[in-house]
Design a protein around this motif. Structure first.
Motif, PDB file in Angstrom:
ATOM      1  N   TYR A  15       0.803  -1.221   0.000  1.00 37.55           N
ATOM      2  CA  TYR A  15       0.000   0.000   0.000  1.00 37.55           C
ATOM      3  C   TYR A  15       0.835   1.270   0.000  1.00 37.55           C
ATOM      4  O   TYR A  15       0.329   2.353   0.203  1.00 37.55           O
ATOM      5  N   SER A  16       2.124   1.144  -0.214  1.00 37.43           N
ATOM      6  CA  SER A  16       2.992   2.308  -0.294  1.00 37.43           C
ATOM      7  C   SER A  16       3.983   2.091  -1.429  1.00 37.43           C
ATOM      8  O   SER A  16       3.896   1.118  -2.155  1.00 37.43           O
ATOM      9  N   ALA A  17       4.935   2.966  -1.530  1.00 36.53           N
ATOM     10  CA  ALA A  17       5.935   2.856  -2.595  1.00 36.53           C
ATOM     11  C   ALA A  17       7.020   1.859  -2.215  1.00 36.53           C
ATOM     12  O   ALA A  17       8.197   2.100  -2.399  1.00 36.53           O
ATOM     13  N   SER A  18       6.629   0.738  -1.663  1.00 32.73           N
ATOM     14  CA  SER A  18       7.575  -0.302  -1.269  1.00 32.73           C
ATOM     15  C   SER A  18       7.995  -1.102  -2.493  1.00 32.73           C
ATOM     16  O   SER A  18       7.378  -1.030  -3.543  1.00 32.73           O
ATOM     17  N   ALA A  19       9.024  -1.892  -2.321  1.00 33.80           N
ATOM     18  CA  ALA A  19       9.498  -2.754  -3.386  1.00 33.80           C
ATOM     19  C   ALA A  19       9.696  -4.151  -2.831  1.00 33.80           C
ATOM     20  O   ALA A  19       9.982  -4.328  -1.659  1.00 33.80           O
ATOM     21  N   VAL A  20       9.547  -5.135  -3.681  1.00 29.62           N
ATOM     22  CA  VAL A  20       9.804  -6.516  -3.280  1.00 29.62           C
ATOM     23  C   VAL A  20      11.313  -6.730  -3.170  1.00 29.62           C
ATOM     24  O   VAL A  20      11.799  -7.402  -2.274  1.00 29.62           O
ATOM     25  N   LEU A  21      12.081  -6.132  -4.075  1.00 28.29           N
ATOM     26  CA  LEU A  21      13.539  -6.258  -4.053  1.00 28.29           C
ATOM     27  C   LEU A  21      14.146  -4.872  -4.214  1.00 28.29           C
ATOM     28  O   LEU A  21      13.765  -4.119  -5.111  1.00 28.29           O
ATOM     29  N   GLU A  22      15.094  -4.544  -3.361  1.00 29.77           N
ATOM     30  CA  GLU A  22      15.802  -3.268  -3.468  1.00 29.77           C
ATOM     31  C   GLU A  22      17.289  -3.547  -3.463  1.00 29.77           C
ATOM     32  O   GLU A  22      17.787  -4.287  -2.616  1.00 29.77           O
ATOM     33  N   VAL A  23      18.002  -2.973  -4.426  1.00 36.28           N
ATOM     34  CA  VAL A  23      19.450  -3.086  -4.490  1.00 36.28           C
ATOM     35  C   VAL A  23      20.005  -1.718  -4.159  1.00 36.28           C
ATOM     36  O   VAL A  23      19.707  -0.740  -4.834  1.00 36.28           O
ATOM     37  N   SER A  24      20.773  -1.643  -3.092  1.00 33.03           N
ATOM     38  CA  SER A  24      21.287  -0.368  -2.626  1.00 33.03           C
ATOM     39  C   SER A  24      22.786  -0.488  -2.391  1.00 33.03           C
ATOM     40  O   SER A  24      23.261  -1.492  -1.872  1.00 33.03           O
ATOM     41  N   ALA A  25      23.520   0.528  -2.809  1.00 32.98           N
ATOM     42  CA  ALA A  25      24.969   0.513  -2.611  1.00 32.98           C
ATOM     43  C   ALA A  25      25.457   1.929  -2.352  1.00 32.98           C
ATOM     44  O   ALA A  25      24.905   2.893  -2.868  1.00 32.98           O
ATOM     45  N   THR A  26      26.467   2.047  -1.543  1.00 30.97           N
ATOM     46  CA  THR A  26      27.115   3.330  -1.286  1.00 30.97           C
ATOM     47  C   THR A  26      28.546   3.232  -1.770  1.00 30.97           C
ATOM     48  O   THR A  26      29.334   2.443  -1.254  1.00 30.97           O
ATOM     49  N   ASN A  27      28.860   4.019  -2.775  1.00 29.68           N
ATOM     50  CA  ASN A  27      30.210   4.013  -3.339  1.00 29.68           C
ATOM     51  C   ASN A  27      30.987   5.162  -2.720  1.00 29.68           C
ATOM     52  O   ASN A  27      30.932   6.289  -3.183  1.00 29.68           O
ATOM     53  N   THR A  28      31.715   4.880  -1.654  1.00 30.57           N
ATOM     54  CA  THR A  28      32.468   5.930  -0.973  1.00 30.57           C
ATOM     55  C   THR A  28      33.779   6.254  -1.666  1.00 30.57           C
ATOM     56  O   THR A  28      34.387   7.285  -1.396  1.00 30.57           O
ATOM     57  N   ASN A  29      34.236   5.369  -2.558  1.00 30.71           N
ATOM     58  CA  ASN A  29      35.497   5.599  -3.267  1.00 30.71           C
ATOM     59  C   ASN A  29      35.325   6.541  -4.454  1.00 30.71           C
ATOM     60  O   ASN A  29      36.305   7.022  -4.996  1.00 30.71           O
ATOM     61  N   LEU A  30      34.094   6.785  -4.863  1.00 29.09           N
ATOM     62  CA  LEU A  30      33.778   7.632  -6.012  1.00 29.09           C
ATOM     63  C   LEU A  30      34.512   7.190  -7.278  1.00 29.09           C
ATOM     64  O   LEU A  30      34.915   8.005  -8.085  1.00 29.09           O
ATOM     65  N   GLU A  31      34.703   5.881  -7.422  1.00 31.25           N
ATOM     66  CA  GLU A  31      35.338   5.368  -8.628  1.00 31.25           C
ATOM     67  C   GLU A  31      34.300   5.217  -9.728  1.00 31.25           C
ATOM     68  O   GLU A  31      33.149   4.906  -9.475  1.00 31.25           O
ATOM     69  N   TYR A  32      34.724   5.428 -10.947  1.00 31.49           N
ATOM     70  CA  TYR A  32      33.843   5.413 -12.107  1.00 31.49           C
ATOM     71  C   TYR A  32      33.335   4.010 -12.410  1.00 31.49           C
ATOM     72  O   TYR A  32      34.049   3.025 -12.273  1.00 31.49           O
ATOM     73  N   ASN A  33      32.092   3.938 -12.827  1.00 40.73           N
ATOM     74  CA  ASN A  33      31.488   2.727 -13.392  1.00 40.73           C
ATOM     75  C   ASN A  33      31.454   1.547 -12.419  1.00 40.73           C
ATOM     76  O   ASN A  33      31.907   0.457 -12.740  1.00 40.73           O
ATOM     77  N   GLN A  34      30.947   1.779 -11.224  1.00 38.39           N
ATOM     78  CA  GLN A  34      30.746   0.707 -10.260  1.00 38.39           C
ATOM     79  C   GLN A  34      29.263   0.650  -9.899  1.00 38.39           C
ATOM     80  O   GLN A  34      28.842   1.145  -8.856  1.00 38.39           O
ATOM     81  N   PRO A  35      28.439   0.058 -10.773  1.00 45.03           N
ATOM     82  CA  PRO A  35      26.999   0.034 -10.536  1.00 45.03           C
ATOM     83  C   PRO A  35      26.621  -0.953  -9.433  1.00 45.03           C
ATOM     84  O   PRO A  35      27.306  -1.964  -9.248  1.00 45.03           O
ATOM     85  N   PRO A  36      25.539  -0.680  -8.701  1.00 44.76           N
ATOM     86  CA  PRO A  36      25.076  -1.628  -7.696  1.00 44.76           C
ATOM     87  C   PRO A  36      24.433  -2.866  -8.316  1.00 44.76           C
ATOM     88  O   PRO A  36      24.358  -3.905  -7.684  1.00 44.76           O
ATOM     89  N   LEU A  37      23.989  -2.764  -9.550  1.00 43.08           N
ATOM     90  CA  LEU A  37      23.381  -3.900 -10.236  1.00 43.08           C
ATOM     91  C   LEU A  37      23.920  -3.953 -11.661  1.00 43.08           C
ATOM     92  O   LEU A  37      23.876  -2.960 -12.384  1.00 43.08           O
ATOM     93  N   ARG A  38      24.409  -5.108 -12.045  1.00 44.44           N
ATOM     94  CA  ARG A  38      24.921  -5.286 -13.403  1.00 44.44           C
ATOM     95  C   ARG A  38      24.348  -6.582 -13.956  1.00 44.44           C
ATOM     96  O   ARG A  38      24.336  -7.603 -13.280  1.00 44.44           O
ATOM     97  N   ILE A  39      23.871  -6.541 -15.180  1.00 44.00           N
ATOM     98  CA  ILE A  39      23.324  -7.718 -15.844  1.00 44.00           C
ATOM     99  C   ILE A  39      24.230  -8.042 -17.018  1.00 44.00           C
ATOM    100  O   ILE A  39      24.430  -7.216 -17.905  1.00 44.00           O
ATOM    101  N   LYS A  40      24.793  -9.244 -17.013  1.00 43.43           N
ATOM    102  CA  LYS A  40      25.651  -9.680 -18.112  1.00 43.43           C
ATOM    103  C   LYS A  40      24.991 -10.868 -18.800  1.00 43.43           C
ATOM    104  O   LYS A  40      24.657 -11.848 -18.152  1.00 43.43           O
ATOM    105  N   GLN A  41      24.819 -10.767 -20.092  1.00 40.11           N
ATOM    106  CA  GLN A  41      24.246 -11.844 -20.892  1.00 40.11           C
ATOM    107  C   GLN A  41      25.403 -12.560 -21.572  1.00 40.11           C
ATOM    108  O   GLN A  41      26.120 -11.968 -22.370  1.00 40.11           O
ATOM    109  N   ALA A  42      25.604 -13.817 -21.228  1.00 36.43           N
ATOM    110  CA  ALA A  42      26.756 -14.553 -21.744  1.00 36.43           C
ATOM    111  C   ALA A  42      26.359 -15.621 -22.760  1.00 36.43           C
ATOM    112  O   ALA A  42      27.168 -16.453 -23.115  1.00 36.43           O
ATOM    113  N   GLY A  43      25.120 -15.592 -23.232  1.00 38.51           N
ATOM    114  CA  GLY A  43      24.668 -16.607 -24.174  1.00 38.51           C
ATOM    115  C   GLY A  43      25.283 -16.439 -25.552  1.00 38.51           C
ATOM    116  O   GLY A  43      25.780 -15.388 -25.902  1.00 38.51           O
TER     117      GLY A  43
END
Length: 78
Positions: A15-43
Motif C-alpha cells: 500500500y505504499s511505494a515499497s518494493a519486493v527487491l531493493e538493491v542499494s549501494a554506497t560508493n564511498t570511493n567515487l570510482e567510475y562505473n561501479q553500478p550496484p546492479l549489473r546484468i551480463k548476458q553470456a549466451g
C-alpha cells in the motif's frame, strides 16, 4: 540446465511505494562505473531480452537524484 534465482513475495498488496527487491549501494570511493546492479548476458544466441517486465502496465522510472523534480525524472511507460 538453467540457473535461476527466484524471489517471491507473499506479503500481499503493497500500500505504499515499497518494493519486493531493493538493491542499494554506497560508493564511498567515487570510482567510475561501479553500478550496484549489473546484468551480463553470456549466451551465444542473439535476440534474448536482458530485462523483461511482465505487468499489466509496465513502467520504468529513471530519476537523477542530484536534480530538483520534475527535472531529471524520465519515464518509460506502455
Amino acid at each position: 540446465m538453467m540457473a535461476t534465482v527466484s524471489i517471491t513475495s507473499n506479503e500481499g498488496a503493497l500500500y505504499s511505494a515499497s518494493a519486493v527487491l531493493e538493491v542499494s549501494a554506497t560508493n564511498t570511493n567515487l570510482e567510475y562505473n561501479q553500478p550496484p546492479l549489473r546484468i551480463k548476458q553470456a549466451g551465444q544466441q542473439v535476440g534474448a531480452a536482458s530485462i523483461r517486465i511482465e505487468d499489466r502496465y509496465p513502467d520504468i522510472e529513471l530519476i537523477e537524484t542530484d536534480q530538483i523534480a520534475p527535472a531529471g525524472k524520465y519515464e518509460i511507460a506502455v
